[in-house]
Design a protein around this motif. Structure first.
Motif, PDB file in Angstrom:
ATOM      1  N   GLN A   1       0.824  -1.205   0.000  1.00 13.18           N
ATOM      2  CA  GLN A   1       0.000   0.000   0.000  1.00 13.18           C
ATOM      3  C   GLN A   1       0.861   1.260   0.000  1.00 13.18           C
ATOM      4  N   ALA A   2       1.928   1.248   0.770  1.00 12.07           N
ATOM      5  CA  ALA A   2       2.835   2.402   0.794  1.00 12.07           C
ATOM      6  C   ALA A   2       3.494   2.596  -0.565  1.00 12.07           C
ATOM      7  N   THR A   3       3.753   1.500  -1.263  1.00 13.56           N
ATOM      8  CA  THR A   3       4.350   1.601  -2.597  1.00 13.56           C
ATOM      9  C   THR A   3       3.351   2.192  -3.587  1.00 13.56           C
ATOM     10  N   TYR A   4       2.085   1.771  -3.495  1.00 11.81           N
ATOM     11  CA  TYR A   4       1.026   2.402  -4.294  1.00 11.81           C
ATOM     12  C   TYR A   4       1.045   3.919  -4.077  1.00 11.81           C
ATOM     13  N   GLU A   5       1.015   4.322  -2.822  1.00 15.77           N
ATOM     14  CA  GLU A   5       0.958   5.752  -2.510  1.00 15.77           C
ATOM     15  C   GLU A   5       2.217   6.465  -2.984  1.00 15.77           C
TER      16      GLU A   5
ATOM     17  N   VAL B   1       0.309  -1.586 -10.920  1.00 13.69           N
ATOM     18  CA  VAL B   1      -1.049  -2.123 -10.992  1.00 13.69           C
ATOM     19  C   VAL B   1      -1.083  -3.337 -11.913  1.00 13.69           C
ATOM     20  N   TRP B   2      -0.433  -3.234 -13.046  1.00 18.54           N
ATOM     21  CA  TRP B   2      -0.392  -4.313 -14.029  1.00 18.54           C
ATOM     22  C   TRP B   2       0.229  -5.571 -13.417  1.00 18.54           C
ATOM     23  N   ALA B   3       1.256  -5.386 -12.606  1.00 18.06           N
ATOM     24  CA  ALA B   3       1.982  -6.518 -12.034  1.00 18.06           C
ATOM     25  C   ALA B   3       1.178  -7.254 -10.974  1.00 18.06           C
ATOM     26  N   VAL B   4       0.353  -6.540 -10.218  1.00 12.09           N
ATOM     27  CA  VAL B   4      -0.364  -7.174  -9.107  1.00 12.09           C
ATOM     28  C   VAL B   4      -1.829  -7.438  -9.429  1.00 12.09           C
TER      29      VAL B   4
ATOM     30  N   HIS C   1      -8.912  -1.402  -2.631  1.00 11.80           N
ATOM     31  CA  HIS C   1      -8.869  -0.172  -1.829  1.00 11.80           C
ATOM     32  C   HIS C   1      -8.496   1.027  -2.701  1.00 11.80           C
ATOM     33  N   ASN C   2      -7.484   0.856  -3.515  1.00  9.78           N
ATOM     34  CA  ASN C   2      -7.032   1.971  -4.344  1.00  9.78           C
ATOM     35  C   ASN C   2      -7.995   2.282  -5.481  1.00  9.78           C
ATOM     36  N   GLU C   3      -8.701   1.258  -5.970  1.00 11.51           N
ATOM     37  CA  GLU C   3      -9.728   1.510  -6.976  1.00 11.51           C
ATOM     38  C   GLU C   3     -10.892   2.294  -6.376  1.00 11.51           C
TER      39      GLU C   3
END
Length: 211
Positions: A68-72, A120-123, A135-137
């Protein structure tokens, strides 16, 4: 005499902690993108970042929190700005011209997608990373709800198109999956994607032809 760049020894404790955090996040981003979420270990992230495994767990607690921190990290970018704090978002809100607003929205989104779409593509197909993805969507849907309302004040949505449907169309047309397919698989340039997205959003949401 010019300013002398401080070395690591000259950094404050807070600055050292921030630098370590960024190094871990950069390593996690590379690992998640290249290996996927399931096949990435915290030990590998720590090794690539040059820190102890305990440091990663102390900073992020769990592998899920690290994702999640990497997303952010990729969404906020180098200036650590939330989308609504950026200049392109302010342009969307302030201009009266829907075409200018959509172009600003797309240009800003494409810049963000260039950083975030590979993660996003990778996960995307990894069930163990599904909670973070959803959550991010949800956050992206909330942001697009607001953007559709702002845009509809500048120009009415095309006849018969409900705001919720307009939001869904905007989510798809400016989403990481489509961006990844166009750039990674079909080798479109960033500018070509931005031009197409702008035209598609104007046409599908407002029945307006792009200039």
């Amino acid at each position: 005499m010019g300013a002398v760049k401080r070395g690591v020894a000259g950094l404050s404790r807070k600055e050292k902690a921030q630098a370590t955090r960024r190094r871990i996040l950069d390593s996690a981003l590379a690992a998640f993108t290249e290996r996927g979420y399931s096949d990435t270990t915290v030990e590998a992230v720590a090794r690539d970042a040059g820190v102890a495994v305990q440091t990663v767990y102390f900073t992020f607690r769990t592998k899920g929190d690290l994702l999640q921190a990497t997303y952010e990290h990729v969404v906020l970018g180098p200036d650590a700005l939330h989308p609504h704090q950026t200049e392109w978002w302010r342009t969307v809100e302030r201009t009266d011209d829907v075409a200018v607003a959509v172009r600003a929205l797309v240009e800003g989104t494409v810049e963000l997608l260039e950083r975030a779409a590979p993660l996003v593509w990778a996960v995307l197909g990894d069930s163990t990373a599904r909670a973070a993805y959803e959550h991010n969507e949800r956050l992206r849907r909330d942001g697009n709800d607001h953007l559709v309302r702002v845009l509809a004040e500048k120009h009415p949505l095309r006849p018969g198109l409900a705001p919720s449907a307009a939001r869904d169309i905007l989510l798809v047309l400016t989403g990481p999956q489509l961006y990844s397919q166009l750039t990674r698989e079909l080798h479109w340039s960033r500018s070509a994607v931005a031009d197409w997205m702008t035209a598609a959003v104007l046409r599908e949401l407002f029945a307006v032809d792009a200039l």
